[in-house]
Design an enzyme around this catalytic site. Structure first.
Site, PDB file in Angstrom:
ATOM      1  CG  HIS A  31      15.399  24.661  35.124  1.00  0.00           C
ATOM      2  ND1 HIS A  31      14.164  24.157  34.736  1.00  0.00           N
ATOM      3  CD2 HIS A  31      16.216  24.497  34.057  1.00  0.00           C
ATOM      4  CE1 HIS A  31      14.237  23.733  33.491  1.00  0.00           C
ATOM      5  NE2 HIS A  31      15.476  23.922  33.046  1.00  0.00           N
ATOM      6  N   GLY A  33      11.551  23.751  36.038  1.00  0.00           N
ATOM      7  CA  GLY A  33      10.966  22.911  34.978  1.00  0.00           C
ATOM      8  C   GLY A  33      11.235  21.437  35.258  1.00  0.00           C
ATOM      9  CG  HIS A  34      15.162  19.850  35.103  1.00  0.00           C
ATOM     10  ND1 HIS A  34      15.984  20.944  35.024  1.00  0.00           N
ATOM     11  CD2 HIS A  34      15.341  19.158  33.948  1.00  0.00           C
ATOM     12  CE1 HIS A  34      16.652  20.914  33.885  1.00  0.00           C
ATOM     13  NE2 HIS A  34      16.267  19.854  33.210  1.00  0.00           N
ATOM     14  CD  GLN A  61      22.057  15.305  24.465  1.00  0.00           C
ATOM     15  OE1 GLN A  61      21.856  14.197  24.944  1.00  0.00           O
ATOM     16  NE2 GLN A  61      21.196  16.296  24.616  1.00  0.00           N
ATOM     17  CD  GLN A 149       3.625  19.002  26.238  1.00  0.00           C
ATOM     18  OE1 GLN A 149       3.205  20.155  26.270  1.00  0.00           O
ATOM     19  NE2 GLN A 149       2.857  17.956  26.467  1.00  0.00           N
ATOM     20  CE  LYS A 150      13.246  25.840  26.479  1.00  0.00           C
ATOM     21  NZ  LYS A 150      14.421  25.116  26.110  1.00  0.00           N
ATOM     22  CG  ASP A 151      14.229  20.047  24.971  1.00  0.00           C
ATOM     23  OD1 ASP A 151      14.820  20.931  24.336  1.00  0.00           O
ATOM     24  OD2 ASP A 151      14.401  19.865  26.194  1.00  0.00           O
ATOM     25  CB  SER A 187      20.087  23.963  31.923  1.00  0.00           C
ATOM     26  OG  SER A 187      19.228  23.006  32.502  1.00  0.00           O
TER      27      SER A 187
HETATM   28  O1  PAF Z   1      16.609  16.937  27.370  1.00  0.00           O
HETATM   29  C1  PAF Z   1      17.717  16.647  27.864  1.00  0.00           C
HETATM   30  O2  PAF Z   1      18.115  17.136  28.912  1.00  0.00           O
HETATM   31  C2  PAF Z   1      18.595  15.624  27.144  1.00  0.00           C
HETATM   32  O3  PAF Z   1      18.514  15.754  25.763  1.00  0.00           O
HETATM   33  C3  PAF Z   1      18.322  14.172  27.576  1.00  0.00           C
HETATM   34  C4  PAF Z   1      16.920  13.716  27.212  1.00  0.00           C
HETATM   35  C5  PAF Z   1      18.531  14.023  29.074  1.00  0.00           C
HETATM   36  C6  PAF Z   1      19.312  13.219  26.869  1.00  0.00           C
HETATM   37  O4  PAF Z   1      20.624  13.543  27.164  1.00  0.00           O
END
Ligand code: PAF
Length: 288
Positions: A31, A33-34, A61, A149-151, A187
């Site tokens: 999106h 943001g990316h 994850q 920075q959202k994460d 997403s």
């Molecule tokens: O932020 C994400 O989309 C994921 O955690 C990442 C950094 C691509 C690792 O899978």
């Protein structure tokens, strides 16, 4: 510009390189943001350098009962967006390509910071994130890696891993991109119904209220944000709060009421069937 799609790690390693290489790691469903991350990567790499976007939904994850199976996979659209934003190559490997030996036996451990907030709600999540980030850093060998920075906790842990384990890469954080009404781009927003989305706005509203109270100190920040989230718990659908935390960005421990310095106000909540996170950086008291 044509963006090269590769699914093969050897092909990625063999990409010609000149100048700086910047990588943006994603799980796809790209999106705006990316796109902002990719544009910033393009700027940092310069016209001579290369921008590589990785698209990989990392099973490691996701916990049991999380949204691994329903996580959106939209590779054609991702390729187009990455290209428009300035990517030279998209690396979209299969699970077998990334984990050829099956589930990795040896993994990166995120340590105590990885057990707080998101880590407490999603045990093992950050070990999975750091393991794949480490692998993708090895495979893409970038000079610079950009993360949103959202994460915020993920970004802090990646910085920590790079420092603790001497990865030869510069890590750059890019501010959260929001819709005009404040909703942080994610997403997972595509899972929200109209009513869910209206409720979800309360998260960014709570963060803004918290940040606006920063002059009053940590207790005022927490109180302002919590007041909005308590009211939002009575909406239909409700905000089902997981955590609201005001933390030190270096280790994600809760800051004391007399704290002065940089802080992050972070929130996680479920709205409908969707778990959302958001945060805002702020400054408390006199600078340390
Ligand atoms: O932020 C994400 O989309 C994921 O955690 C990442 C950094 C691509 C690792 O899978």
């Amino acid at each position: 510009m044509t963006t090269q799609l590769t699914r093969d790690a050897e092909e990625l390693k063999a990409l010609p390189r000149a100048g700086r290489r910047a990588v943006v790691m994603t799980m796809g469903a790209l999106h705006e943001g990316h796109a902002t991350l990719v544009r910033e990567a393009r700027r940092l790499a310069g016209p001579e350098g290369q921008v590589v976007v990785t698209v990989f939904v990392n099973p490691l994850q996701f916990g049991a009962g999380e949204d691994l199976d329903r996580y959106p996979r939209t590779l054609d659209a991702d390729l187009a967006l990455a290209g428009r934003a300035g990517a030279d190559a998209v690396f979209a490997p299969s699970v077998d390509e990334v984990y050829p030996g099956g589930e990795p036996q040896v993994r990166i451990t995120a340590g105590p910071m990885g057990e707080r907030l998101e880590g407490a709600s999603r045990p093992g999540h950050f070990d999975g994130v750091l393991t794949v980030v480490a692998k993708l850093l090895h495979l893409s060998a970038p000079d610079v890696a950009l993360f949103g920075q959202k994460d915020a906790q993920q970004l802090a842990l990646i910085r920590r891993m790079v420092r603790d384990l001497n990865f030869p890469v510069e890590v750059v954080g890019v501010p959260t991109v929001r819709e005009d009404d404040g909703l942080a781009l994610s997403s997972r927003n595509r899972y929200l119904s109209g009513a869910d989305r209206a409720t979800a706005l309360e998260l960014s509203r709570a963060l803004r209220a918290g940040a606006a109270a920063a002059d009053g100190g940590a207790a005022a920040v927490r109180g302002s944000a919590r007041g909005i989230l308590e009211a939002a718990a009575k909406l239909e659908p409700p905000v089902l709060l997981d955590y609201l935390a005001l933390v030190d960005p270096s280790d994600f421990t809760e800051v004391p009421d007399d704290y002065a310095g940089e802080a992050v106000l972070a929130v996680a909540a479920k709205v409908g069937t969707t778990r959302l996170i958001d945060n805002v950086p702020l400054q408390l008291g006199a600078e340390r």
